[in-house]
Motif scaffolding. Structure first.
Motif, PDB file in Angstrom:
ATOM      1  N   ASP A 117      41.419  46.818  36.513  1.00  0.00           N
ATOM      2  CA  ASP A 117      41.843  45.626  36.319  1.00  0.00           C
ATOM      3  C   ASP A 117      42.564  44.800  37.527  1.00  0.00           C
ATOM      4  O   ASP A 117      43.456  43.612  37.755  1.00  0.00           O
ATOM      5  CB  ASP A 117      43.539  45.702  36.064  1.00  0.00           C
ATOM      6  CG  ASP A 117      43.318  47.226  34.614  1.00  0.00           C
ATOM      7  OD1 ASP A 117      42.499  48.296  35.100  1.00  0.00           O
ATOM      8  OD2 ASP A 117      43.672  47.867  33.689  1.00  0.00           O
ATOM      9  N   ILE A 118      42.170  45.662  38.662  1.00  0.00           N
ATOM     10  CA  ILE A 118      42.701  45.287  40.280  1.00  0.00           C
ATOM     11  C   ILE A 118      41.749  44.444  41.111  1.00  0.00           C
ATOM     12  O   ILE A 118      41.206  43.991  42.583  1.00  0.00           O
ATOM     13  CB  ILE A 118      43.170  46.548  41.186  1.00  0.00           C
ATOM     14  CG1 ILE A 118      42.528  47.558  41.475  1.00  0.00           C
ATOM     15  CG2 ILE A 118      44.579  45.920  40.573  1.00  0.00           C
ATOM     16  CD1 ILE A 118      42.829  48.127  42.699  1.00  0.00           C
ATOM     17  N   LEU A 119      40.696  44.754  40.546  1.00  0.00           N
ATOM     18  CA  LEU A 119      39.095  44.278  41.411  1.00  0.00           C
ATOM     19  C   LEU A 119      38.684  43.079  40.749  1.00  0.00           C
ATOM     20  O   LEU A 119      38.780  42.627  39.343  1.00  0.00           O
ATOM     21  CB  LEU A 119      37.677  45.520  40.736  1.00  0.00           C
ATOM     22  CG  LEU A 119      37.617  46.839  41.242  1.00  0.00           C
ATOM     23  CD1 LEU A 119      37.100  47.831  41.172  1.00  0.00           C
ATOM     24  CD2 LEU A 119      37.692  46.605  43.116  1.00  0.00           C
ATOM     25  N   ASP A 148      32.352  43.353  28.491  1.00  0.00           N
ATOM     26  CA  ASP A 148      32.835  41.731  28.269  1.00  0.00           C
ATOM     27  C   ASP A 148      33.920  42.761  28.380  1.00  0.00           C
ATOM     28  O   ASP A 148      34.599  42.335  29.313  1.00  0.00           O
ATOM     29  CB  ASP A 148      32.361  41.549  26.705  1.00  0.00           C
ATOM     30  CG  ASP A 148      31.304  41.145  26.871  1.00  0.00           C
ATOM     31  OD1 ASP A 148      30.356  41.681  27.532  1.00  0.00           O
ATOM     32  OD2 ASP A 148      31.136  40.333  25.320  1.00  0.00           O
ATOM     33  N   GLU A 149      34.217  43.387  27.414  1.00  0.00           N
ATOM     34  CA  GLU A 149      35.470  43.647  27.935  1.00  0.00           C
ATOM     35  C   GLU A 149      36.265  44.288  29.099  1.00  0.00           C
ATOM     36  O   GLU A 149      37.482  43.389  29.130  1.00  0.00           O
ATOM     37  CB  GLU A 149      36.066  45.181  26.790  1.00  0.00           C
ATOM     38  CG  GLU A 149      35.731  44.858  25.672  1.00  0.00           C
ATOM     39  CD  GLU A 149      35.393  45.342  23.886  1.00  0.00           C
ATOM     40  OE1 GLU A 149      35.637  47.134  24.513  1.00  0.00           O
ATOM     41  OE2 GLU A 149      34.341  45.652  23.410  1.00  0.00           O
ATOM     42  N   LEU A 150      35.433  45.240  30.281  1.00  0.00           N
ATOM     43  CA  LEU A 150      35.657  45.414  31.017  1.00  0.00           C
ATOM     44  C   LEU A 150      35.687  44.866  31.990  1.00  0.00           C
ATOM     45  O   LEU A 150      36.449  44.381  33.217  1.00  0.00           O
ATOM     46  CB  LEU A 150      34.409  46.539  31.586  1.00  0.00           C
ATOM     47  CG  LEU A 150      34.469  47.354  33.087  1.00  0.00           C
ATOM     48  CD1 LEU A 150      36.095  48.025  32.302  1.00  0.00           C
ATOM     49  CD2 LEU A 150      33.419  48.163  32.505  1.00  0.00           C
ATOM     50  N   GLU A 151      35.061  43.647  31.750  1.00  0.00           N
ATOM     51  CA  GLU A 151      34.960  42.581  33.221  1.00  0.00           C
ATOM     52  C   GLU A 151      35.804  41.681  32.664  1.00  0.00           C
ATOM     53  O   GLU A 151      37.170  40.837  33.485  1.00  0.00           O
ATOM     54  CB  GLU A 151      33.947  41.120  32.828  1.00  0.00           C
ATOM     55  CG  GLU A 151      31.765  41.959  33.002  1.00  0.00           C
ATOM     56  CD  GLU A 151      31.468  41.705  32.463  1.00  0.00           C
ATOM     57  OE1 GLU A 151      31.187  39.612  33.009  1.00  0.00           O
ATOM     58  OE2 GLU A 151      30.424  41.445  32.834  1.00  0.00           O
ATOM     59  N   ASN A 152      36.576  41.342  31.303  1.00  0.00           N
ATOM     60  CA  ASN A 152      38.077  40.798  30.591  1.00  0.00           C
ATOM     61  C   ASN A 152      39.207  40.987  31.315  1.00  0.00           C
ATOM     62  O   ASN A 152      40.087  40.712  31.773  1.00  0.00           O
ATOM     63  CB  ASN A 152      37.891  40.241  30.026  1.00  0.00           C
ATOM     64  CG  ASN A 152      36.929  39.702  29.115  1.00  0.00           C
ATOM     65  OD1 ASN A 152      36.804  38.358  30.392  1.00  0.00           O
ATOM     66  ND2 ASN A 152      36.289  39.141  28.429  1.00  0.00           N
ATOM     67  N   CYS A 153      38.993  42.782  32.213  1.00  0.00           N
ATOM     68  CA  CYS A 153      40.896  42.569  32.582  1.00  0.00           C
ATOM     69  C   CYS A 153      40.661  42.493  33.173  1.00  0.00           C
ATOM     70  O   CYS A 153      41.968  42.463  34.024  1.00  0.00           O
ATOM     71  CB  CYS A 153      39.778  44.928  32.532  1.00  0.00           C
ATOM     72  SG  CYS A 153      40.190  45.470  31.348  1.00  0.00           S
ATOM     73  N   SER A 154      39.345  41.967  34.229  1.00  0.00           N
ATOM     74  CA  SER A 154      39.843  41.745  35.899  1.00  0.00           C
ATOM     75  C   SER A 154      39.586  39.758  35.969  1.00  0.00           C
ATOM     76  O   SER A 154      38.304  39.779  36.074  1.00  0.00           O
ATOM     77  CB  SER A 154      39.301  41.889  36.558  1.00  0.00           C
ATOM     78  OG  SER A 154      37.920  42.590  36.699  1.00  0.00           O
ATOM     79  N   ASN A 178      49.885  55.538  26.333  1.00  0.00           N
ATOM     80  CA  ASN A 178      48.787  54.096  26.561  1.00  0.00           C
ATOM     81  C   ASN A 178      48.738  53.384  27.213  1.00  0.00           C
ATOM     82  O   ASN A 178      49.153  53.186  28.313  1.00  0.00           O
ATOM     83  CB  ASN A 178      50.404  53.100  25.345  1.00  0.00           C
ATOM     84  CG  ASN A 178      51.779  52.745  26.770  1.00  0.00           C
ATOM     85  OD1 ASN A 178      51.769  53.909  27.109  1.00  0.00           O
ATOM     86  ND2 ASN A 178      51.820  51.716  26.798  1.00  0.00           N
ATOM     87  N   HIS A 179      47.175  53.806  27.489  1.00  0.00           N
ATOM     88  CA  HIS A 179      46.592  52.595  28.932  1.00  0.00           C
ATOM     89  C   HIS A 179      46.228  52.203  28.353  1.00  0.00           C
ATOM     90  O   HIS A 179      45.988  51.851  26.621  1.00  0.00           O
ATOM     91  CB  HIS A 179      44.966  53.608  28.956  1.00  0.00           C
ATOM     92  CG  HIS A 179      45.370  55.400  29.374  1.00  0.00           C
ATOM     93  ND1 HIS A 179      46.117  55.551  30.550  1.00  0.00           N
ATOM     94  CD2 HIS A 179      45.931  56.067  28.506  1.00  0.00           C
ATOM     95  CE1 HIS A 179      46.471  57.237  30.285  1.00  0.00           C
ATOM     96  NE2 HIS A 179      46.095  57.316  29.295  1.00  0.00           N
ATOM     97  N   LYS A 180      45.731  50.909  28.851  1.00  0.00           N
ATOM     98  CA  LYS A 180      45.192  49.742  28.715  1.00  0.00           C
ATOM     99  C   LYS A 180      43.863  49.459  30.055  1.00  0.00           C
ATOM    100  O   LYS A 180      44.180  49.673  30.760  1.00  0.00           O
ATOM    101  CB  LYS A 180      46.388  48.981  28.494  1.00  0.00           C
ATOM    102  CG  LYS A 180      47.040  48.630  30.225  1.00  0.00           C
ATOM    103  CD  LYS A 180      48.280  47.680  29.839  1.00  0.00           C
ATOM    104  CE  LYS A 180      49.186  48.090  30.833  1.00  0.00           C
ATOM    105  NZ  LYS A 180      49.928  46.961  31.942  1.00  0.00           N
ATOM    106  N   GLY A 181      43.705  48.138  29.494  1.00  0.00           N
ATOM    107  CA  GLY A 181      43.174  47.813  30.166  1.00  0.00           C
ATOM    108  C   GLY A 181      41.491  48.894  30.846  1.00  0.00           C
ATOM    109  O   GLY A 181      41.186  49.477  30.429  1.00  0.00           O
TER     110      GLY A 181
END
Lengths: 194, 194
Positions: free
Chosen positions: A105-107, A165-171, B137-140
């Motif tokens: 999320d912060i990267l 994709d899900e992971l990439e879209n966090c950031s 509840n976690h996210k990202g």
DNA sequence: GTTAGCATGTAAACAGTTACATGATTGT
DNA sequence: ACAATCATGTAACTGTTTACATGCTAAC
């Protein structure tokens, strides 16, 4: 598991030199167990010899560096087999990749992407290595271990491909760096360098 | 990854005492990374404080043991986030269980069965623990890490259930001990004791 | 001529574990 | 009365890594 047991396990399967044990533990069939360095293997073999668990035969072929071939003794065999009767210690899984994932999320996206690509390459390399090991005709326990390893790795690889994709879209906030966070000075430079 | 980085990672997510860091690293959400003991955590926090990466506030509530609550500083945050930009080191997987598996052929069936049962229980416990963590509840990123972990573990568990017979059938020679092999004296006793 | 592979070994440094010491509170 | 949980810390020990030292052969 420690280097001592690793040495016994390898010598249980056949004679070997310290150098060969190193290779087997870092690249070969015993990489699931310990990743030992020379600095730990040679002293371990010395000690095992003093304790009577292995014997050592010096081979001096002209034109080749002299080598010390170790072989397991009956006492060593007994000691090792005996340790197999103990309930195995829990499996260990450690992942720096997952530490990065937890901060997706912060990267910046490119950093995350690079980390995922890198992880995929690592798994692919591990699978390739195992497949190569699988070439030799194994059976019973060893074959089962190989099949299990391959199956788990292939599954993890599939998951990564399916969910990256899900992971990439966090950031997706900042593509390079976010100046509102402290300590990001070096980051932009790093990303720019790619 | 070392204990230093573990401490920074946990403090990055919020304040904590040494005691809490220990719990998080052995039972909680950070068990994927390092399994640290007090003997390594307290000195690490001391050093991080001297280096200015964390600050420490002493809390003395009457009727409770006094506690030192650590918080990450801007310098610490920067240092940690910066380290996330490095390519993560390869994942580590170590399994004593697989060492036993590789010798299934020479182990008595009950020993192999016990090892498999034990491994299955371990995975089930790990899954239960992760599911409990997943309750929050976690996210990202954190949610992704949990899903990935659960998926891999469930797959491994499924494989074990589906293929355990093959493994058990590797060793059907002697049900207790094989006197033709040296060092089996203690083995029969061990098996008998169950 | 330089890199890679074969081969062994040592010493210093480091990380981490184990065991110990201390002590209050809460629950069984 | 006893065990568990909370809470911090130190000292000795162990295991392992890193860097160094040595030297030969084969391939590029």
């Amino acid at each position: 598991m420690n280097v001592r047991t690793l040495c016994l396990a390898i010598l249980f399967a056949g004679e070997a030199t310290g150098y060969e044990i190193k290779k087997l533990s870092t690249e070969g069939e015993y990489a699931y167990f310990v990743d030992a360095s020379f600095g730990s293997i040679y002293p371990a073999l010395d000690r095992l010899e003093r304790e009577g668990f292995v014997t050592c035969r010096k081979e001096d072929e002209p034109g080749k560096p002299s080598r010390k071939v170790y072989a397991i003794t009956d006492a060593g065999r007994a000691h090792f087999v005996d340790s197999l009767f103990d309930l195995p210690a829990p499996d260990v899984f450690r992942s720096e990749f997952l530490l990065v994932v937890m901060h997706a999320d912060i990267l910046p996206k490119p950093v995350m992407r690079r980390a995922i690509d890198h992880r995929i390459e690592q798994i692919e390399a591990d699978i390739a290595k195992l497949r190569q090991i699988a070439q030799g005709n194994h059976k019973g326990g060893p074959q089962w271990a190989i099949d299990y390893g391959l199956d788990c790795m292939e599954h993890a690889l599939g998951y990564l491909h399916a969910h990256r994709d899900e992971l990439e879209n966090c950031s997706d906030l900042g593509t390079a760096s976010d100046p509102s966070q402290p300590g990001t000075s070096r980051h932009a430079a790093r990303i720019a360098a790619e």
